[in-house]
Motif scaffolding. Sequence first.
Motif, short mmCIF file in Angstrom:
data_model
loop_
_atom_site.label_atom_id
_atom_site.label_comp_id
_atom_site.label_asym_id
_atom_site.label_seq_id
_atom_site.Cartn_x
_atom_site.Cartn_y
_atom_site.Cartn_z
N SER A 164 0.83 -1.21 0.00
CA SER A 164 0.00 0.00 0.00
C SER A 164 0.86 1.25 0.00
N GLY A 167 1.49 2.16 -3.41
CA GLY A 167 0.31 2.50 -4.19
C GLY A 167 -0.49 1.30 -4.66
N TRP A 168 -0.11 0.10 -4.24
CA TRP A 168 -0.85 -1.09 -4.64
C TRP A 168 -1.96 -1.35 -3.64
N THR A 169 -3.03 -1.94 -4.10
CA THR A 169 -4.11 -2.33 -3.20
C THR A 169 -4.31 -3.83 -3.32
#
Length: 177
Positions: A164, A167-169
């Motif tokens: 996260s 920027g990854w979910t």
Amino acid sequence: HDINMDLTIVPRYTQASAGAYVGKAAGTVDDLFGKYALVGTLVFVVVVFTFEMWLNLRQRRTYHSRKFPAHVEATVSKIDIQRSKEGKKLKQSEDSIADIKDKVDPDAPLLPQLKSKFLSSQSYGLDKINFGIISACWGLAHSLCWTLIGAFPYMWDLSCHWGSKLGWTEEDDEIKI
């Protein structure tokens, strides 16, 4: 008398999503899964380990034998006799056993060659199975500890946290995480 067999084992760390199994109505499939999944997994792992250890210990006993198997000696002797009758020149090796260990002579009788390698093969097999037993015991202890403390769900949550920050979910980028 009412016997309560509550086999619920909860790891030290559980994910927040694991709470979906908590609080369900008693007797539902989710409730049973939540209570017995970890116990079932641990029992299965220990049963498989026990069976494999039993097989290893049986095999280990055979490696302690220092006597060349009589049935193998009889069979190989017959092969050597058959080869000599077929006209293949079988030369008697005058080399020492130490020299025979390192080379295979296709023209020499098989039995002396096999006997010269037998003890070293037994010793190697015994060392290998002993290492395998130690490795299996360590692997069982490691797996049980990591499962009981909840290390795998913790690592998953930790990787989601780090992902996260990049920027990854978890919903969109599950494979990356």
